[in-house]
Each structure stands twice: as C-alpha cells, then as structure tokens.
Design a protein around this motif. Sequence first.
Motif, mmCIF file in Angstrom:
data_model
loop_
_atom_site.group_PDB
_atom_site.id
_atom_site.type_symbol
_atom_site.label_atom_id
_atom_site.label_comp_id
_atom_site.label_asym_id
_atom_site.label_seq_id
_atom_site.Cartn_x
_atom_site.Cartn_y
_atom_site.Cartn_z
ATOM 1 N N CYS A 136 -9.717 -4.857 3.552
ATOM 2 C CA CYS A 136 -10.338 -3.816 3.699
ATOM 3 C C CYS A 136 -11.309 -4.075 4.775
ATOM 4 C CB CYS A 136 -11.179 -3.101 2.571
ATOM 5 S SG CYS A 136 -9.909 -2.552 1.321
ATOM 6 N N ALA A 192 -6.313 3.563 1.016
ATOM 7 C CA ALA A 192 -4.913 3.421 0.445
ATOM 8 C C ALA A 192 -5.067 3.001 -1.016
ATOM 9 C CB ALA A 192 -4.479 2.440 1.436
ATOM 10 N N GLU A 193 -3.929 3.444 -1.689
ATOM 11 C CA GLU A 193 -3.632 2.967 -3.169
ATOM 12 C C GLU A 193 -2.837 1.684 -2.967
ATOM 13 O OE1 GLU A 193 -1.656 4.223 -7.185
ATOM 14 O OE2 GLU A 193 -1.870 5.695 -5.584
ATOM 15 N N VAL A 194 -3.255 0.614 -3.734
ATOM 16 C CA VAL A 194 -2.490 -0.460 -3.903
ATOM 17 C C VAL A 194 -1.527 -0.417 -4.828
ATOM 18 C CG1 VAL A 194 -2.332 -2.954 -4.521
ATOM 19 C CG2 VAL A 194 -4.271 -2.151 -3.056
ATOM 20 N N ALA A 241 -7.471 0.685 4.932
ATOM 21 C CA ALA A 241 -6.978 0.168 3.331
ATOM 22 C C ALA A 241 -8.082 0.748 2.261
ATOM 23 C CB ALA A 241 -6.883 -1.300 3.543
ATOM 24 N N TYR A 264 0.782 -1.116 -0.004
ATOM 25 C CA TYR A 264 0.079 -0.081 0.023
ATOM 26 C C TYR A 264 0.991 1.295 -0.086
ATOM 27 C CZ TYR A 264 -3.918 -3.063 1.425
ATOM 28 O OH TYR A 264 -4.775 -4.248 1.476
ATOM 29 N N VAL A 321 -1.943 1.074 6.798
ATOM 30 C CA VAL A 321 -3.220 0.677 7.172
ATOM 31 C C VAL A 321 -3.563 -0.090 8.324
ATOM 32 C CG1 VAL A 321 -3.582 0.552 4.743
ATOM 33 C CG2 VAL A 321 -3.170 -1.685 6.071
#
Length: 478
Positions: free
Chosen positions: A371, A380-382, A377, A309, A313
């Motif tokens: 998530c 958040a960006e993967v 998460a 991420y 998270v």
Amino acid sequence: MTGSDSRHVVVVGGGLAGIAAAIELRDAGIAVTVLEARPWLGGATCSFSRNGLTIDNGQHVFLRCCTGYRALLDRLGMAGSVTLQDRFDVTVLTPRGRARLRRNGLPAPLHMAGALARYSLLSPGDRLRVARAALAMRFIRPTDPRLDGLRLGDWLGARGQREQARRRLWDLFTVSTLNVAGDEASVALAAKVIKTALLQGSDAADIGVPAIPLGRLHGQAAEGLLSRLGADVRLGAKAAAVEPAADGGFRVRLAARADGSEDTDLRADGVILAVPAWNAARLAADTVPAAADWARLEPSPIVNVHVIYDRRVTELPFAAAVDSPVQWVFDKTQQAGAAAGQYLVVSLSAADDYIDLPSATLRAQFLPALCQLFPAALKAEVMDFFVTRERRATFRQAPGCGRLRPPAATSATRLMLAGAWTDTGWPDTMEGAVRSGVTAAHLMQRELAPAAGSQVGRAAGPGRPGRSRPRAAAGTPS
C-alpha cells in the motif's frame, strides 16, 4: 542423427541443466534417458493451479546477455513466449516516491551515465562515487582466485560506497542475482554480474520475463521436444545410486516409486548428474572422492509473496523497491490467466529472515508495504494471499564458494556434473544452468567418441544449445 545410438547416457535431473544436456546429446545421436524425480520437467521453474489460475512457484527473469538461456528457448520453440525489453528500464519505488533507471543509446559504459546522473534516490556525491566504483570494477577479473575470499561490502566500502548507495543501488543488481545479502556477496560473482550486464554491452541488461507460465515455457516444451528427438524421459523416477559397472560403464539404481512400484535399474555408458549439489554429492559418494566437498555449498532461500487484488493497483509490469521490505514486485495477471483484478508477486531473495515466518505474519508485513508503494491498493480488496518458499533456491554465493564449485568433469571417466552450482563462471541462475548442461554434454561426447573430434568441434558452444541459432525444491503455497 550421427548413428551412434549404441552409446547410452543417463541424465539424472530434468531441470534446465538436464534439459540442455539431453538435447545436446540427442542432437549428437547419443541415446539418452532422462530421470526426473518430480512429475514434471523444468526443475525449480514450475507452475501449479490455484483457484483457476496458473501460478509459478517463483519469479524468474533473464537478461539479454543470457545467450545460452535464450538459445534454449529458441530450441524449445518458445522464444516468442517471453517479453524482452528493447531498452533497460526499471522503476524504483520507495514509500515516498519513485525514481527511474533507463539506459540511453550510447555505447557501454556510457549507456547508464544519464540514468545514474538522474537517480534522485542518491545524493550527487554518492552518484559520483558510484560511477568511480563501477569504472574500477571494469578492471576486475572475476576468475582471479584472490577475489573468492572477498566480501562485496568490504570492496565497495573501500571505494567510498556508503550505506545508502549500497542499499539503494548496488543491492538492486546483486541481491536478486546472487541471492545473498548485498554486503555478504562474493566479489568475484558480483563482478561477473556487474561487468557482464552493465559494463560490457549497452543492451546486455535489458530484462526479459516469461509471458506464459513457467511450466509451459520450460517443462512442457522440453518434454515435447525430447520426445520428438527420441529421448526416453521418465518422470517420477528417482536415482538412488550411481555405481561403476564391470564393463567400464555405470549402473544407475532407481528408488521405488511413490506407489511402491519399482523400475528396472539402468545400464549406461555415461552419466550426467544434473541435480543440486547436495543430491549429486550423495549419488557420487562412492565413485568420486571429492564429492563430499560439493555438499559444503550452503543453500540460500527465496520466498515469494503472492497477492491477488480485486482491481488494478499499478500499471507497472515490474518494479524494484528500496527502503521497503519489498525487493522486486511483478504483475503476473495476464501470465496466470486472471480475467479480472490484478495479481502481484513480491520476490524476496536472500530470504533467511522470511523463510520460516507464518503466512499470517508475512501478510501483516507485506500488505501495508505494498500500500505504501501503490496507494491504489488502499482501496482494493485482497482476494487471495499465499506464499511459496524455496529453501534451497540457490547455493549461498558468498566469499569462499568459488573453491567449492566443481568443474563439469569429475575424476570418474564419463561421469559429468551439470547444474548452476558447478563452476560455470556465472552465478546460480537459469543461464548458468543451461551453460552447465551444454558443457557437460560436450565433454561426454568427447569421452564417448574420442576419435570424432571433428564432430565435437562443430558442436554448439556454451551459448548455443543444440544446433539451433541463436533453482531447489519447488515452492509450496501456504
């Protein structure tokens, strides 16, 4: 050294079992050649590079009761490169909340009484029934051959353990250690896990995790130590056959290397096969009549889902999960060398349902699941998502496996077996691997020098590799 370097032992396999065996033999003054088909030592505990990070092929943990493995770390000079809890403490996550299992300071088995009493994921009645079943397990003798054919689910069901208790508590300890669905586990091996870790010593289940990549912790450290000890370590060298020699020793035939070059076959006074059961069965087929039985140990897979991420998270170093496809999740950010964001690994044992699924399918399932467990998460960006798979991570530790596990000594003089799949009394774990290597080395010492009983008697036991004090093909990303 003892000056007995005229005796030469070939150790086939450079995983933890082979490493432990080779160290023991060199400490006894016996010449050693280690053959490892892969370009590294460490076996299934290895690492690789990806986008500037050092990635372990899978997550490996140990417990305080793993005295053999911890002694090997001492011998390798790596005891300071792991983190060991000062008190067993596990957060258990669900999509609806969390619970905590933390031992108190009382002696065993009372050390877990408070944690069980406060375990909100089970009803009060289930908690009481769990306590009764755990106490009943204290009186099981794991070596009793009658237990080998019993399913853990049947044993627990007969003692009032309902589905919810089995999934939300018992599975936390048995699935990850035995790599088989909880109800399908061998009662004998489950009892070994529960008794040793949770019922016999108050601190036995404290959890340890690597603080550096596994390739450095095991492979590089072992290569350095064995070099200093004078062992001949040959990487990328694969044994093709082990044949009896006319002089009573063995001829180890080597396969051609990947570049087409050929190594000279080796002559050895003794051989330790520290390779998976299926490979050992092939190598010993013409020497040991019972070798075919070893290959009857079926493999069981492990899948690891890696997610990176762009931000943190969770603050948890690791956690278990129930009512979720996630089983255990580990924060590998610092270990992998990530300077920003957070790198999590979901470890999936008994992964028969996942081993052949495409990465895209696993991504669609596990990102939403994470998530649910970590709401942060959602924002958040993967940055990266990949999967490592170990098809033969362990043998399948189900009823009937006990009778298939051979001892270290074979019917052929000075041909020994090592590996977590052999009859160590332990499950297929890093601890079992180390103990098997030490045992094989001690037996080899006795057969090479039967008159030196006093020297062998002074050798370290299965929990003390060397003179120190105290899993399968590597996964590939997809």
